[in-house]
Scaffold this motif. Structure first.
Motif, PDB file in Angstrom:
ATOM      1  N   ARG A   1      27.410  -7.738  -3.013  1.00 40.20           N
ATOM      2  CA  ARG A   1      28.886  -7.760  -2.977  1.00 40.20           C
ATOM      3  C   ARG A   1      29.448  -8.614  -1.851  1.00 40.20           C
ATOM      4  O   ARG A   1      30.596  -9.023  -1.899  1.00 40.20           O
ATOM      5  CB  ARG A   1      29.435  -6.343  -2.921  1.00 40.20           C
ATOM      6  CG  ARG A   1      29.144  -5.631  -1.614  1.00 40.20           C
ATOM      7  CD  ARG A   1      29.533  -4.194  -1.642  1.00 40.20           C
ATOM      8  NE  ARG A   1      28.282  -3.468  -1.853  1.00 40.20           N
ATOM      9  CZ  ARG A   1      28.175  -2.196  -2.016  1.00 40.20           C
ATOM     10  NH1 ARG A   1      29.238  -1.456  -2.045  1.00 40.20           N
ATOM     11  NH2 ARG A   1      27.019  -1.623  -2.169  1.00 40.20           N
ATOM     12  N   TRP A   2      28.669  -8.881  -0.818  1.00 41.95           N
ATOM     13  CA  TRP A   2      29.145  -9.697   0.298  1.00 41.95           C
ATOM     14  C   TRP A   2      28.617 -11.127   0.259  1.00 41.95           C
ATOM     15  O   TRP A   2      28.900 -11.909   1.157  1.00 41.95           O
ATOM     16  CB  TRP A   2      28.757  -9.048   1.621  1.00 41.95           C
ATOM     17  CG  TRP A   2      29.383  -7.714   1.812  1.00 41.95           C
ATOM     18  CD1 TRP A   2      30.708  -7.459   2.017  1.00 41.95           C
ATOM     19  CD2 TRP A   2      28.738  -6.456   1.787  1.00 41.95           C
ATOM     20  NE1 TRP A   2      30.920  -6.107   2.129  1.00 41.95           N
ATOM     21  CE2 TRP A   2      29.718  -5.456   1.994  1.00 41.95           C
ATOM     22  CE3 TRP A   2      27.417  -6.046   1.597  1.00 41.95           C
ATOM     23  CZ2 TRP A   2      29.431  -4.106   2.022  1.00 41.95           C
ATOM     24  CZ3 TRP A   2      27.131  -4.697   1.633  1.00 41.95           C
ATOM     25  CH2 TRP A   2      28.128  -3.740   1.844  1.00 41.95           C
ATOM     26  N   HIS A   3      27.848 -11.463  -0.757  1.00 48.75           N
ATOM     27  CA  HIS A   3      27.256 -12.798  -0.826  1.00 48.75           C
ATOM     28  C   HIS A   3      28.104 -13.741  -1.663  1.00 48.75           C
ATOM     29  O   HIS A   3      28.945 -13.316  -2.461  1.00 48.75           O
ATOM     30  CB  HIS A   3      25.842 -12.713  -1.395  1.00 48.75           C
ATOM     31  CG  HIS A   3      24.844 -12.222  -0.395  1.00 48.75           C
ATOM     32  ND1 HIS A   3      23.507 -12.339  -0.568  1.00 48.75           N
ATOM     33  CD2 HIS A   3      24.992 -11.606   0.813  1.00 48.75           C
ATOM     34  CE1 HIS A   3      22.863 -11.822   0.459  1.00 48.75           C
ATOM     35  NE2 HIS A   3      23.748 -11.362   1.312  1.00 48.75           N
ATOM     36  N   ALA A   4      27.851 -15.013  -1.503  1.00 53.46           N
ATOM     37  CA  ALA A   4      28.582 -16.062  -2.228  1.00 53.46           C
ATOM     38  C   ALA A   4      28.250 -16.011  -3.723  1.00 53.46           C
ATOM     39  O   ALA A   4      27.387 -15.242  -4.158  1.00 53.46           O
ATOM     40  CB  ALA A   4      28.220 -17.427  -1.651  1.00 53.46           C
ATOM     41  N   ASN A   5      28.914 -16.848  -4.482  1.00 57.03           N
ATOM     42  CA  ASN A   5      28.704 -16.889  -5.929  1.00 57.03           C
ATOM     43  C   ASN A   5      27.291 -17.355  -6.272  1.00 57.03           C
ATOM     44  O   ASN A   5      26.720 -18.216  -5.589  1.00 57.03           O
ATOM     45  CB  ASN A   5      29.723 -17.820  -6.587  1.00 57.03           C
ATOM     46  CG  ASN A   5      31.118 -17.268  -6.498  1.00 57.03           C
ATOM     47  OD1 ASN A   5      31.314 -16.050  -6.472  1.00 57.03           O
ATOM     48  ND2 ASN A   5      32.104 -18.154  -6.441  1.00 57.03           N
ATOM     49  N   PHE A   6      26.763 -16.798  -7.359  1.00 53.17           N
ATOM     50  CA  PHE A   6      25.406 -17.081  -7.816  1.00 53.17           C
ATOM     51  C   PHE A   6      25.188 -18.588  -8.000  1.00 53.17           C
ATOM     52  O   PHE A   6      26.014 -19.275  -8.580  1.00 53.17           O
ATOM     53  CB  PHE A   6      25.139 -16.367  -9.139  1.00 53.17           C
ATOM     54  CG  PHE A   6      23.809 -16.698  -9.746  1.00 53.17           C
ATOM     55  CD1 PHE A   6      22.657 -16.130  -9.252  1.00 53.17           C
ATOM     56  CD2 PHE A   6      23.699 -17.597 -10.797  1.00 53.17           C
ATOM     57  CE1 PHE A   6      21.423 -16.421  -9.786  1.00 53.17           C
ATOM     58  CE2 PHE A   6      22.476 -17.908 -11.343  1.00 53.17           C
ATOM     59  CZ  PHE A   6      21.335 -17.317 -10.837  1.00 53.17           C
ATOM     60  N   GLY A   7      24.065 -19.067  -7.477  1.00 50.09           N
ATOM     61  CA  GLY A   7      23.660 -20.455  -7.678  1.00 50.09           C
ATOM     62  C   GLY A   7      24.156 -21.440  -6.645  1.00 50.09           C
ATOM     63  O   GLY A   7      23.676 -22.571  -6.594  1.00 50.09           O
ATOM     64  N   SER A   8      25.105 -21.038  -5.821  1.00 49.52           N
ATOM     65  CA  SER A   8      25.606 -21.961  -4.798  1.00 49.52           C
ATOM     66  C   SER A   8      24.567 -22.107  -3.690  1.00 49.52           C
ATOM     67  O   SER A   8      23.652 -21.285  -3.545  1.00 49.52           O
ATOM     68  CB  SER A   8      26.932 -21.451  -4.225  1.00 49.52           C
ATOM     69  OG  SER A   8      26.722 -20.276  -3.471  1.00 49.52           O
ATOM     70  N   LEU A   9      24.711 -23.156  -2.913  1.00 46.36           N
ATOM     71  CA  LEU A   9      23.789 -23.384  -1.800  1.00 46.36           C
ATOM     72  C   LEU A   9      23.857 -22.226  -0.802  1.00 46.36           C
ATOM     73  O   LEU A   9      22.824 -21.782  -0.280  1.00 46.36           O
ATOM     74  CB  LEU A   9      24.120 -24.712  -1.109  1.00 46.36           C
ATOM     75  CG  LEU A   9      23.153 -25.178  -0.040  1.00 46.36           C
ATOM     76  CD1 LEU A   9      21.750 -25.331  -0.626  1.00 46.36           C
ATOM     77  CD2 LEU A   9      23.606 -26.492   0.566  1.00 46.36           C
TER      78      LEU A   9
END
Length: 163
Positions: free
Chosen positions: A110-118
């Motif tokens: 929930r605190w991480h960036a969008n899937f697949g981004s660097l």
């Protein structure tokens, strides 16, 4: 020679299924006894830990058995014992650490960036590495003392059964 060793590495289906269940039960028992000896189950995560160690044992067994059989084929009993001892140890710890890391990852999603981004890739790798390190420091202790006894006994039985 290599194809003979590969053929010998594939165990019978019964050994895979029954062995996985027995090994998982040993890892569950080991973790629960260790947890009881350390803090009398005074944790809200005892059920989660039970599932983690059972699943780690269950899912590691096929890899450990095949690796041990491959390394043990054509050797004396001492070498077969060592092959199974190392394969069971490494596979069980790695699989349980992997499952712990995936659970850790789900929590922090929930605190991480969008899937697949660097950024997501970096966060995924760092979170996974942190979880594996944390498991290595804190989680491997739950394999002792009972897990070591089960490891020695299981390795010896597997070494005796293999010719």
């Amino acid at each position: 020679m290599a194809s003979e060793r590969l053929r010998a590495a594939y165990p019978p289906a019964l050994d895979l299924v029954a062995g996985a269940l027995l090994w998982a039960a040993q890892m569950l028992l080991s973790s629960m006894v260790a947890l009881y000896l350390r803090n009398r189950f005074e944790t809200s995560h005892a059920a989660d830990l039970a599932i983690l160690y059972f699943a780690g044992g269950l899912l590691s067994w096929p890899f450990a058995l095949m690796a041990g059989r491959y390394l043990a084929t054509g050797h004396r009993i001492e070498t077969r014992f060592a092959a199974f001892f190392v394969a069971l140890t490494v596979c069980t710890i790695l699989m349980t650490a992997f499952l712990f890391a995936m659970d850790y990852r789900v929590f922090y999603t929930r605190w991480h960036a969008n899937f697949g981004s660097l950024t997501w890739i970096f966060q995924f790798l760092v979170t996974g590495a942190s979880a594996v390190y944390q498991f290595g420091v804190l989680g491997t202790r739950l394999f002792l003392p009972l897990g070591l006894i089960g490891l020695i006994a299981t390795s010896f039985l597997l070494a005796k059964r293999m010719r």
